[in-house]
Motif scaffolding. Structure first.
Motif, mmCIF file in Angstrom:
data_model
loop_
_atom_site.group_PDB
_atom_site.id
_atom_site.type_symbol
_atom_site.label_atom_id
_atom_site.label_comp_id
_atom_site.label_asym_id
_atom_site.label_seq_id
_atom_site.Cartn_x
_atom_site.Cartn_y
_atom_site.Cartn_z
ATOM 1 N N GLY A 47 0.819 -1.201 0.000
ATOM 2 C CA GLY A 47 0.000 0.000 0.000
ATOM 3 C C GLY A 47 0.857 1.257 0.000
ATOM 4 O O GLY A 47 0.366 2.364 -0.138
ATOM 5 N N HIS A 48 2.162 1.087 0.169
ATOM 6 C CA HIS A 48 3.045 2.256 0.139
ATOM 7 C C HIS A 48 3.303 2.640 -1.308
ATOM 8 O O HIS A 48 3.359 1.804 -2.190
ATOM 9 C CB HIS A 48 4.383 1.944 0.818
ATOM 10 C CG HIS A 48 4.219 1.446 2.229
ATOM 11 N ND1 HIS A 48 3.360 2.021 3.135
ATOM 12 C CD2 HIS A 48 4.816 0.406 2.866
ATOM 13 C CE1 HIS A 48 3.417 1.380 4.279
ATOM 14 N NE2 HIS A 48 4.291 0.385 4.156
ATOM 15 N N ARG A 66 1.383 4.123 3.237
ATOM 16 C CA ARG A 66 0.029 3.704 2.908
ATOM 17 C C ARG A 66 -1.046 4.645 3.452
ATOM 18 O O ARG A 66 -1.954 5.041 2.736
ATOM 19 C CB ARG A 66 -0.210 2.288 3.415
ATOM 20 C CG ARG A 66 -1.594 1.761 3.067
ATOM 21 C CD ARG A 66 -1.834 0.389 3.619
ATOM 22 N NE ARG A 66 -1.683 0.355 5.061
ATOM 23 C CZ ARG A 66 -1.141 -0.679 5.710
ATOM 24 N NH1 ARG A 66 -0.700 -1.734 5.064
ATOM 25 N NH2 ARG A 66 -1.036 -0.652 7.019
#
Lengths: 420, 90
Positions: A47-48, A66
């Protein structure tokens, strides 16, 4: 502290060095704002968001964790110019320097939004958005003007609505570019053109949906001022329902869609037809007329019956006189003559009475019946005449003097006369 | 913008050319005038002379309004500024 001493010199380990560098960065480099172009962008499974940001000669790595990455309102892609805020970080594990971003937005939009707010404040202050100056839209315009692209949705939707509601309504279109360089000028000129042409009672100005940049022409000062200066009321229909433009604030009315704009100015023909027919029907209802003429009939009737009354009485007293004078003569002869005369007078009286009785009933009843018809002139055709003196209707004979000039209107024709 | 005139029933009844007057009135005003006129006739408020005239003028307005509504097809004209600065219609 350095771990290794070699004689007098002290040596730090790489980790220590990395840690020291990082600490220096963190203390001397707080949050900083910068602008650059995304040259690479990867959303990891974690999610980063990992990116490379560059300008003409340099580049830096950047990361957005994220939590922040999830709140982005646009899609970061290669080539997009962005405004960022963040802090530097030296990741010891890889030795990479990266900017850790706390926020990021497309540079174009940010700048435009600021300009929008500045312009809005400036023009509002000048009174261009004042509610008090907003005009009413005409109920049934003689013609409608439209300033938009000839190939766009706006004119198309408007024509559909017009064909549906009032096809006879003329539409004047000024074809303009609705985005890009020079569009604002064309739009402003279009508004002025319609004002000069002067055949339309209302105009619609607008374009279909798009980004803030696409719609920007309708935020330009030139267009806003042209709308404000327009003598003809303006309805703005810019973009989608959620789009707001400065033209909307300056316009007399704002429509969420072109269809809605057309609905604001084009009345339904069917509604109007219904209203007119209703009025026409009421006009034809002559029960009201009846009361007016009832009055006049009553007047005439009274005059008629008093005349008949007079005749009757006259006949009766003539009869009585006759009887009396008869008695004064020779009985036999007189009796003979008188009985003849009596019968004759009786008959006369009888028929006079008959006439009175039948004629008394007749005109009124007939009139009453006929008058439920229509046009006042039909009454005249029944034999009544309209008597006027000096342009006013005369209904009372006492109003008249000898030699008064009269104008008498018959069922057919009219005459001028004088009172005897 | 269409001219705003103060037109009353009296104005219409006394007009030399009522048909021309109606042509110049905006639709809305004509309709309003008709409504006022019909209401006055219904009330019996008008003397005989006026009643007759009002009936005639009322019928005139009805005809005019009907005609306005039944006119022909949708017309889309394009306007632009010609070379000399004049307005060109097409």
């Amino acid at each position: 502290m350095p771990r290794i001493a070699q004689g007098e010199k002290e040596y730090f380990s790489i980790s220590e060095l990395a840690h020291l560098l990082n600490a220096t960065l963190e203390t001397s480099f707080p949050r900083i704002r910068f602008e650059g172009e995304i040259s690479e962008c990867t959303l990891a499974k974690s999610g980063h968001l990992y990116m490379r940001l560059k300008d003409d000669t340099s580049q830096l790595e950047a990361v957005m964790w994220r939590g922040n990455a999830q709140t982005l309102t646009f899609k970061p892609e290669r080539g997009v110019q962005v405004l960022c805020e963040g802090r530097p970080n030296l990741y010891a594990g890889s030795g990479k320097l990266q900017m850790v971003l706390s926020s990021m937005s497309p540079s174009g939009e940010g700048a435009l939004q600021r300009r929008f707010l500045e312009l809005k404040a400036k023009l509002e202050k000048e009174g261009l958005f004042d509610l008090s100056r907003k005009r009413q839209l005409p109920f049934f315009p003689n013609a409608i003007g439209v300033v938009t692209s000839a190939s766009g949705a706006v004119i198309h939707d408007i024509m559909v609505k017009i064909k549906e509601r009032m096809p006879s309504l003329p539409v004047y279109l000024v074809d303009v570019r609705v985005q890009g360089e020079g569009a604002a000028h064309e739009i402003a000129e279009g508004i002025k053109l319609l004002n000069e042409h002067s055949k339309v009672d209302v105009m619609i100005v607008g374009r279909g949906g798009g980004s803030l940049e696409d719609l920007w022409a309708f935020n330009e000062e030139e267009v806003v001022r042209a709308i404000f200066a327009s003598r003809i009321p303006v309805i703005s229909s810019v973009g989608h329902e959620s789009d707001v433009s400065l033209s909307d604030f300056a316009a007399d009315k704002r429509a969420p869609t072109p269809t809605a704009a057309a609905e604001m100015v084009v009345p339904k023909r069917s509604d109007l037809v219904a209203r007119i027919e209703e009025l026409s029907g009421r006009l034809s209802e002559y029960s009201r007329w009846f009361s007016v003429f009832e009055q006049h009939v009553d007047i005439l009737d009274q005059r008629l019956s008093s005349k008949m009354e007079a005749i009757f009485q006259h006949a009766e007293s003539a009869l009585k006189r006759g009887e009396a004078s008869l008695k004064a003569l020779h009985p036999q002869r007189i009796l003979q003559l008188s009985s003849q005369r009596v019968s004759a007078l009786e008959m006369q009286l009888g028929s006079a009475l008959e006439r009175v009785l039948s004629s008394k009933k007749n005109p009124v009843a007939v009139l009453a019946g006929r008058l439920e018809a229509l046009n006042p002139y039909k009454v005249l055709k029944r034999g009544y005449s309209l008597v006027q003196k000096d342009g006013h209707v005369v209904s009372n004979a006492l109003e008249l003097k000898k030699n008064d000039p009269l104008h008498i209107v018959f069922g057919e024709g009219d005459v001028r006369a004088r009172v005897e | 913008m269409a001219k705003e005139k103060e037109i009353t029933i009296e104005t219409l009844l006394e007009a030399k050319d009522p048909a021309k007057l109606l042509q110049e009135l905006p639709f809305e005003q004509s309709l309003h005038l008709l409504e006022t006129l019909v209401a006055a006739v219904e009330r019996g408020a008008l003397p005989l002379e006026r009643s007759i005239q009002s009936y005639e003028k009322g019928a005139l307005i009805v005809e005019h309004l009907r005609e306005t509504l039944t006119k022909a097809e949708a017309r889309l004209a394009t306007l632009k500024r010609g070379k000399g600065g004049e307005i060109v219609e097409s």
